[in-house]
Design a protein around this motif. Structure first.
Motif, PDB file in Angstrom:
ATOM      1  N   LEU A 365       0.846  -1.291  -0.028  1.00  0.00           N
ATOM      2  CA  LEU A 365       0.040   0.026  -0.082  1.00  0.00           C
ATOM      3  C   LEU A 365       1.279   1.077   0.242  1.00  0.00           C
ATOM      4  O   LEU A 365       0.819   2.281  -0.433  1.00  0.00           O
ATOM      5  N   ALA A 366       1.622   1.530   0.618  1.00  0.00           N
ATOM      6  CA  ALA A 366       3.109   2.503   0.679  1.00  0.00           C
ATOM      7  C   ALA A 366       3.542   2.418  -0.469  1.00  0.00           C
ATOM      8  O   ALA A 366       3.492   3.733  -1.249  1.00  0.00           O
ATOM      9  N   ALA A 367       3.946   1.743  -0.859  1.00  0.00           N
ATOM     10  CA  ALA A 367       4.724   1.877  -2.232  1.00  0.00           C
ATOM     11  C   ALA A 367       3.406   2.498  -3.492  1.00  0.00           C
ATOM     12  O   ALA A 367       3.957   3.029  -4.549  1.00  0.00           O
ATOM     13  N   ALA A 368       1.998   2.023  -3.269  1.00  0.00           N
ATOM     14  CA  ALA A 368       1.214   2.110  -4.333  1.00  0.00           C
ATOM     15  C   ALA A 368       0.465   3.956  -3.520  1.00  0.00           C
ATOM     16  O   ALA A 368      -0.025   4.029  -4.540  1.00  0.00           O
ATOM     17  N   GLY A 369       1.047   4.438  -2.868  1.00  0.00           N
ATOM     18  CA  GLY A 369       0.332   5.650  -1.720  1.00  0.00           C
ATOM     19  C   GLY A 369      -1.042   5.707  -1.501  1.00  0.00           C
ATOM     20  O   GLY A 369      -1.759   6.610  -2.352  1.00  0.00           O
ATOM     21  N   GLN A 370      -1.401   4.323  -0.852  1.00  0.00           N
ATOM     22  CA  GLN A 370      -2.557   3.660  -1.482  1.00  0.00           C
ATOM     23  C   GLN A 370      -3.008   3.904   0.532  1.00  0.00           C
ATOM     24  O   GLN A 370      -1.613   3.799   1.172  1.00  0.00           O
ATOM     25  N   PRO A 376      -7.245  -3.332  -2.390  1.00  0.00           N
ATOM     26  CA  PRO A 376      -7.577  -4.100  -2.730  1.00  0.00           C
ATOM     27  C   PRO A 376      -7.866  -5.205  -2.561  1.00  0.00           C
ATOM     28  O   PRO A 376      -8.345  -5.941  -3.666  1.00  0.00           O
ATOM     29  N   ILE A 377      -7.016  -5.384  -1.137  1.00  0.00           N
ATOM     30  CA  ILE A 377      -7.076  -7.096  -0.795  1.00  0.00           C
ATOM     31  C   ILE A 377      -7.887  -6.629   0.242  1.00  0.00           C
ATOM     32  O   ILE A 377      -7.486  -5.363   0.779  1.00  0.00           O
ATOM     33  N   SER A 378      -9.224  -7.026   0.559  1.00  0.00           N
ATOM     34  CA  SER A 378     -10.015  -7.527   1.164  1.00  0.00           C
ATOM     35  C   SER A 378      -9.761  -8.068   2.588  1.00  0.00           C
ATOM     36  O   SER A 378      -9.221  -8.654   2.583  1.00  0.00           O
TER      37      SER A 378
END
Ligand code: MN
Length: 486
Positions: A365-370, A376-378
């Motif tokens: 998530l950090a790498a994707a800035g999210q 996207p994974i629940s």
């Protein structure tokens, strides 16, 4: 105890840094502290200004009950004394972005008194920062110097917005501790819903009081660095300022008490005004506002409505799920992350689930800035992945591959394992055949393992290689031991 590694090594010996912070936190509210004008980010200049905010003659301030409730909530969250009677004062100074000519603030009698914040260090240990007070006050407007080469414009959208000024005791001893304190304070405010904590928008900014002294000596003279608005800048400003003070003192000089500004581009602090030039604000009680009297029953009802706060959540995650203080501490930094973990951990190995949430998923998530709410994974998919490991269907190593495929949107973990044929080989017959041929082909290795059983890892590795990492490590170990006669 002072952590000696945090002392500054000077030419003439060691120095200790002493830090106290004044944090300005914008109250989460739809309207301003004393007017009904809207509060929001992104409106055009001067579109959120009432006649009160513009200080038109004869306009009177009316206190916003919601802002008072938010301050009380914050005080309760900081385990602080709530003062049932507080006063609003005028802090007088002239500045173009302050049309009233004074800021309404609280001077002698703030709404919240002494409290405390427990702060986690990176290594999982904690320290306590005393809170001296929290008071309510108005924010000023903003001068715009970049609109015209010959004129300064003023935007009053921010004028009159409610701020909570949270003043700490000088209880921090390193730039890391100061940053960790602001992080924890922000977490508490966000949990409470009393400030959105967006430092980039300036909704949370810190004035940092820095002084140095010989370890254990009396407090030194401090300098205040104004309006630092990121964790990194807070640390850089402190490091620079403490060094500057040590150099002056070691050269036999004296520290002048003054207000300084941090320049993030040059990574240095610069003098803004000295104590002699400091404003005399001529505080006096605002005659337009009555003393603020709180009903004890109302305060009690606010107390009863508080959400589970970070410290309580951390303790519960430790006791309910058997997590370490470190893992629980990482999970509670964000309420959404703790919620995600709890949703995924139901009925699963909690430690394993925590690892997936705080390591693999957090890194992705950090790498994707999210943020975790955008994951996207629940939680259900993480739970399914953990279940596959627990059931022995896949090894931890194969789980990493499955996770990458989940991230890439290839579907749920069970379906991925099936489609890719990633199930572990636990079929004893097939594994025994591989082991027997390995032992036959490597008699020397087999002999050395019999003498030194720790060397069994080499054979385990070979079996894994032969099965494409799909062999069940437990089964492989047991079979190897039996076949080697260990
Ligand atoms: Mn202030």
């Amino acid at each position: 105890m002072t952590d000696t590694s945090k002392l500054i090594e000077g030419r003439t010996g060691q120095w200790e840094i002493v830090l106290g912070l004044e944090v300005h936190a914008q109250v989460a509210s739809n309207a301003k502290l004393f007017s009904g004008a809207a509060v929001g980010f992104g409106a055009g200049p001067n579109q959120q200004v009432s006649l009160v905010d513009a200080a038109m003659p004869g306009m009177l301030p009316v206190i916003n009950r919601h802002c008072v409730e938010q301050a009380v909530k914050t005080g309760l969250g900081l385990k602080a004394q709530i003062n049932l009677r507080s006063l609003f004062d005028r802090k007088n100074y002239f500045y173009p972005d302050l049309p009233q000519g004074y800021q309404i603030s609280q001077f002698k009698d703030p709404i919240v008194g002494e409290g405390e914040v427990i702060v986690e260090r990176d290594d999982g240990t904690t320290f306590t920062v005393g809170i001296e007070r929290l008071h309510l006050e108005q924010d000023a407007g903003k001068s715009l110097h970049d609109q015209d080469p010959n004129a300064t414009y003023v935007d009053l959208n921010r004028a009159g917005t409610a701020l909570m000024e949270i003043v700490s005791r000088p209880d921090m001893r390193s730039s890391e501790e100061a940053a960790a304190y602001v992080k924890k304070l922000r977490t508490i405010l966000v949990y409470l819903g009393t400030c959105d904590g967006d430092m980039e928008k300036g909704n949370l900014r810190a004035d940092v009081n820095v002084s140095v002294r010989r370890p254990g000596a009396e407090l030194g003279t401090r300098c205040e660095i104004k309006n630092v608005n990121s964790y990194r800048y807070i640390q850089q400003a402190i490091e620079y300022e403490a060094r500057r003070q040590v150099e002056i003192l070691e050269d036999g000089g004296k520290i002048t008490q003054e207000t300084r500004l941090f320049d993030p581009t040059r990574v240095e602090t610069r003098s803004m005004r000295s104590k002699e030039e400091a404003h005399d604000y001529r505080y006096f009680p605002d005659p337009d506002l009555l003393p603020l009297e709180l009903d004890p029953a109302w305060v009690k009802s606010i107390d009863a409505s508080l959400p589970e706060l970070p410290d309580a959540k951390k303790a519960r995650l430790q006791s309910q799920y058997g997590l370490t203080a470190y893992d629980a501490g990482v999970l509670i930094i964000e309420q959404a992350r703790a919620d995600f973990f709890e949703a995924a951990a139901a009925g699963r190995d909690a430690k394993l689930t925590a690892n997936w949430v705080t390591n693999d998923l957090a890194a992705r998530l950090a790498a994707a800035g999210q943020s975790i709410t955008e994951s996207p994974i629940s939680p259900g998919e993480i739970a399914e992945l953990v279940a596959l490991i627990e059931e022995g269907v896949i090894s931890s190593r194969i789980a990493k591959d499955v996770f990458e495929r989940m991230w890439a949107g290839e579907g749920r973990p069970r379906a991925i394992v099936k489609a890719q044929g990633l199930q572990q080989v636990s079929d004893t017959g097939a594994l025994e055949a591989i082991i027997d041929s390995l032992i036959a082909a490597n008699p020397g290795q087999a002999e050395s393992v019999r003498e030194k059983p720790q060397a069994i890892g080499w054979f385990v590795g070979q079996v894994m290689k032969a099965t494409g990492g799909k062999a069940n490590p437990g089964t492989v170990n047991a079979l190897l031991k039996a076949r080697l006669g260990l």
